[in-house]
Enzyme design. Sequence first.
Site, PDB file in Angstrom:
ATOM      1  N   HIS A  99      49.253  60.914  -6.814  1.00 40.03           N
ATOM      2  CA  HIS A  99      50.317  61.614  -7.543  1.00 40.03           C
ATOM      3  C   HIS A  99      49.766  62.746  -8.409  1.00 40.03           C
ATOM      4  O   HIS A  99      50.245  62.984  -9.523  1.00 40.03           O
ATOM      5  CB  HIS A  99      51.142  60.638  -8.407  1.00 40.03           C
ATOM      6  CG  HIS A  99      51.888  59.614  -7.616  1.00 40.03           C
ATOM      7  ND1 HIS A  99      53.161  59.822  -7.136  1.00 40.03           N
ATOM      8  CD2 HIS A  99      51.537  58.377  -7.178  1.00 40.03           C
ATOM      9  CE1 HIS A  99      53.573  58.755  -6.461  1.00 40.03           C
ATOM     10  NE2 HIS A  99      52.589  57.870  -6.459  1.00 40.03           N
ATOM     11  N   ASN A 126      59.543  55.679  -6.747  1.00 40.92           N
ATOM     12  CA  ASN A 126      59.354  56.677  -5.702  1.00 40.92           C
ATOM     13  C   ASN A 126      60.710  57.118  -5.167  1.00 40.92           C
ATOM     14  O   ASN A 126      61.740  56.549  -5.532  1.00 40.92           O
ATOM     15  CB  ASN A 126      58.539  56.077  -4.533  1.00 40.92           C
ATOM     16  CG  ASN A 126      57.039  56.087  -4.799  1.00 40.92           C
ATOM     17  OD1 ASN A 126      56.528  56.954  -5.502  1.00 40.92           O
ATOM     18  ND2 ASN A 126      56.341  55.129  -4.233  1.00 40.92           N
TER      19      ASN A 126
END
Length: 493
Positions: A56, A129
């Site tokens: 990420h 997510n």
Amino acid sequence: MSEKRPATTTDAGIPAPSDDHSLSVGPNGPLLLQDHYLIQKMAQFNRERVPERVVHAKGGAAHGHFEVTDEVTRWTKAAFLGQVGKRTPVFLRFSSVAGELGSADSQRDPRGFAIKFYTEDGNYDLVGNNTPVFFIRDPQKFSDFIHSQKRRADTNLRDHNMQWDFWTLTPASAHQVTFLMSDRGTPRSWRTMNGYGSHTFMWVNRGGERFWIKYTFKTDQGIENFTDAEAGAMVAEDPDHHIRDLSTNIQNGNPPSWTMFVQVMNFDDAPGYRFNPFDLTKVWPHGDYPLIEVGRLVLDRNPENYFAEVEQAAFEPANMVPGIGPSPDKMLQGRLFSYPDTHRYRIGANYLQLPINRPLNQVNSYNKDGAMRYQSHGDPVYAPNSAGGPHADTEYGAEPSYQVSGEMVRTASVLHRDDDDFVQPRALWEKVLSPVDREHLIGNIAGHMSKGLTPEMVTRVIAYWTAVHPDLGAGVARAVNRAPQPVGSSAGS
Ligand code: NDP
């Protein structure tokens, strides 16, 4: 007439001697070590980066608020969900997973959807997510999985062969890889995708009743995805497309919003449910547990400093407020440790004192010192103490609990009645995807397979998709000029 400009200073606030020239011996001469201002500028520049996130790394974020629209106190005592109309400030960071800090936003990847709620009981972090499931169900496999998606040790190149090697040897991945290879793997913008808490969590109400819950955030902008070709074109046109889209829309007075829903399972239903409700590769079908509206999340303010607010933002699934607790989901249990650990490494021991990470309410911990600490409540720095220092409210602060017992084992979770790695991706193919979605899924998979797969790997990948659904397997085989494979052929070696 121009306004008087402020004078440049050193970082210690001392008026700077020059913005342009170093201190030298004569105009052409060598420089002097006493030029503290020059040395400060060079040394500070060398220290501008913190390690990028291992996953990420590339992201963008915005501030906003969450407003409760529906009564949920029968399931949770969480104060920020306590009454309809209540507003809580939030910060939401979107990200891609495998790419590095400079990678292109539109590449095929899951997207992070990490929310920090600044509640009166401290910060609640919901680190999700844009997909409701994940590739694996045991944190033991997390670093292996990420290594297979990142760069090779020898060439430092990403390798599709390596990615499919891991996926085909890990049937649990099939549900998430179906999402990833569908057009939802290339969202048109962060504004036009859903968010999911993904894990199962516990809610507990004021009476001590416990429930298992899952979160869904549906985009109010409507789902919009890129096709594979559009996503590829955007990689070249604007690698920062998603960051630009979010900040421009907010700047232009078009704040995006999401409606938050929960699915609620009675505590005692978990053992007998047809799926393991704590398995991160599974959803709870809406027919079993319908979506219940909770509130609306709006993003309406851009960060003022990307590094200070976005790069140093530290989300941790372990930050749960009274009324909310973890479930036995093995992946969640691993993340409870892993996130704060990575923040201590990346940003330092006192990362929770940074403005973006610190709670709005007062911190009364007995932790002290460490690099860069600037806040503490002073003496006494220990408990118990006789000086009237803070003491725990063991009733209000108690974490929700559940009974566990058993042998220590290293083994897969016990299967529930309908558990199987392929049953839910098969439902996605059979019941949810439109004919166009299916055609794109096959095309996206074939395109991904066209990049360097060995003939043996192609065979394994076709077997993997045949296990999801024979039509999907046959479609993929056709798209890569292979004969269809019989159901049950081996996806692994
Ligand atoms: P439902 O028909 O009740 O729900 C299907 C869900 O899929 C909706 O949430 C829909 O919401 C979402 N969806 C629609 N189009 C797509 C797409 N192209 N790709 C991915 N998701 C899509 O079915 P069930 O709850 O019985 O689930 C059936 C299958 O749907 C599951 O096996 C799972 O693969 C998938 N799914 C289920 C979810 C759940 O939490 N139950 C969540 C997301 C997907 P929206 O368009 O708003 O995203």
